[in-house]
Motif scaffolding. Structure first.
Motif, PDB file in Angstrom:
ATOM      1  N   UNK A  74       0.791  -1.272   0.048  1.00 54.31           N
ATOM      2  CA  UNK A  74       0.129  -0.204   0.159  1.00 54.31           C
ATOM      3  C   UNK A  74       0.732   1.436  -0.122  1.00 54.31           C
ATOM      4  N   UNK A  75       2.250   1.109   0.079  1.00 54.46           N
ATOM      5  CA  UNK A  75       2.946   2.325   0.022  1.00 54.46           C
ATOM      6  C   UNK A  75       3.012   3.142  -1.092  1.00 54.46           C
ATOM      7  N   UNK A  76       2.595   2.510  -2.171  1.00 58.48           N
ATOM      8  CA  UNK A  76       2.344   3.566  -3.603  1.00 58.48           C
ATOM      9  C   UNK A  76       1.319   4.435  -3.436  1.00 58.48           C
ATOM     10  N   UNK A  77       0.481   4.386  -2.356  1.00 51.92           N
ATOM     11  CA  UNK A  77      -0.577   5.407  -2.204  1.00 51.92           C
ATOM     12  C   UNK A  77       0.180   6.556  -1.386  1.00 51.92           C
ATOM     13  N   UNK A  78       1.285   6.523  -0.964  1.00 47.35           N
ATOM     14  CA  UNK A  78       1.934   7.635  -0.193  1.00 47.35           C
ATOM     15  C   UNK A  78       3.126   8.144  -1.118  1.00 47.35           C
ATOM     16  N   UNK A  79       2.715   9.395  -1.809  1.00 50.36           N
ATOM     17  CA  UNK A  79       3.622   9.966  -2.644  1.00 50.36           C
ATOM     18  C   UNK A  79       4.874  10.803  -1.707  1.00 50.36           C
ATOM     19  N   UNK A  80       5.817  10.210  -1.845  1.00 47.03           N
ATOM     20  CA  UNK A  80       6.921  10.800  -1.247  1.00 47.03           C
ATOM     21  C   UNK A  80       7.483  12.231  -1.983  1.00 47.03           C
ATOM     22  N   UNK A  81       7.785  13.272  -1.068  1.00 50.29           N
ATOM     23  CA  UNK A  81       8.222  14.438  -1.497  1.00 50.29           C
ATOM     24  C   UNK A  81       9.349  14.364  -2.837  1.00 50.29           C
TER      25      UNK A  81
END
Length: 289
Positions: free
Chosen positions: A256-263
């Motif tokens: 599910x990490x792909x749903x968190x856009x890293x800066x």
């Protein structure tokens, strides 16, 4: 749990001791096959064994803790309710007294103390911002700086979205690693059994866990996150970041990490695209480097 016990015999029976027996005529409301021995203080359901007690908590999401502030109609108010209210007031008075004697529990809300806390955080490379006292996040924040030890003790919120769980940690020292903080929750061997039951998805794959913290003060349509390093301390992970009141950590599984856009990992449009500027969200600035 309330154990349903009674005594046989009376004044007209010359019984030298009080013999215990079950006085409940109720059957277990979980399995329905055995006579009840226990009654839940919260939902008042009857159970016959520890396994049924645990099962009823899971089935109806009951925590087993009596609601001390539950409304009781006057026609149902009896001596037990009066005693319960009296004990509730005693507990409240005891808690207030303990908080008054515990110097570390005192949450300073004056402008000078808040500014001092901000300045301390700034020296450690953290841009700490606070909200007005009317906000619940300000009132519940228990973060403080221990002058003698020269470390922050953070109020910390942990979100586990894949299990729809949320927990709050208090007095978390800034020299504690994220891995050590999460150990209580998702370590297959050392985690708390209560947390382990709720966080099964994380327990099954603890090595696939990623931790994010939201980038503050961005437009609603351009939410971004910082990915934190679990092997580093809380202080090292919070450096050069803006924190509003206290950190909120999003503990996410790899899938599910792909749903968190890293800066610093935002996808950039291809140079071959003629309208490349159209792919930028409103208010964003392209990194020319």
């Amino acid at each position: 749990m309330e154990l349903l016990l009674g005594c046989t015999g009376g004044l007209d029976h010359q019984v030298p001791f009080c013999r215990k027996r079950k006085i409940s005529l109720q059957s277990c409301e979980t399995c329905g096959s055995e006579e009840a021995k226990y009654r839940c203080p919260r939902c008042m359901k009857y159970s016959c064994s520890l396994s049924c007690v645990k099962r009823h908590k899971t089935d109806i999401n009951c925590n087993g803790v009596r609601d001390k502030t539950e409304f009781v109609p006057i026609h149902k108010f009896d001596e037990m309710n009066l005693l319960s209210d009296y004990r509730f007031l005693e507990d409240a008075g005891r808690s207030v007294g303990c908080a008054g004697r515990d110097r570390l529990c005192k949450i300073k809300t004056t402008n000078s103390s808040i500014n001092s806390l901000k300045n301390r955080a700034k020296k450690f490379g953290i841009d700490l911002k606070t909200l007005p006292i009317v906000f619940s996040k300000r009132r519940e924040n228990s973060t403080f700086f221990h002058t003698k030890e020269q470390i922050f003790y953070w109020h910390l919120k942990l979100l586990f979205p894949q299990s729809h769980a949320e927990y709050t940690e208090k007095r978390v020292p800034d020299n504690k690693t994220l891995h050590k903080i999460l150990e209580t929750y998702i370590d297959p061997a050392d985690s708390d059994p209560v947390f382990r039951q709720r966080l099964k998805a994380y327990i099954n794959s603890p090595s696939d866990v990623k931790v994010f913290v939201k980038v503050e003060q961005r437009a609603h349509k351009s939410v971004r996150y910082y990915e934190l390093d679990s092997s580093k301390t809380l202080l090292e992970n919070l450096k050069n970041k803006t924190i509003i009141e206290y950190p909120t950590l999003h503990v996410v599984l790899q899938e599910s990490a792909k749903d968190y856009v890293v800066l610093d990992q935002e996808s950039k449009p291809s140079a071959s695209t003629s309208h490349e500027n159209e792919d930028l969200e409103e208010g964003e600035i392209r990194d020319s480097s």
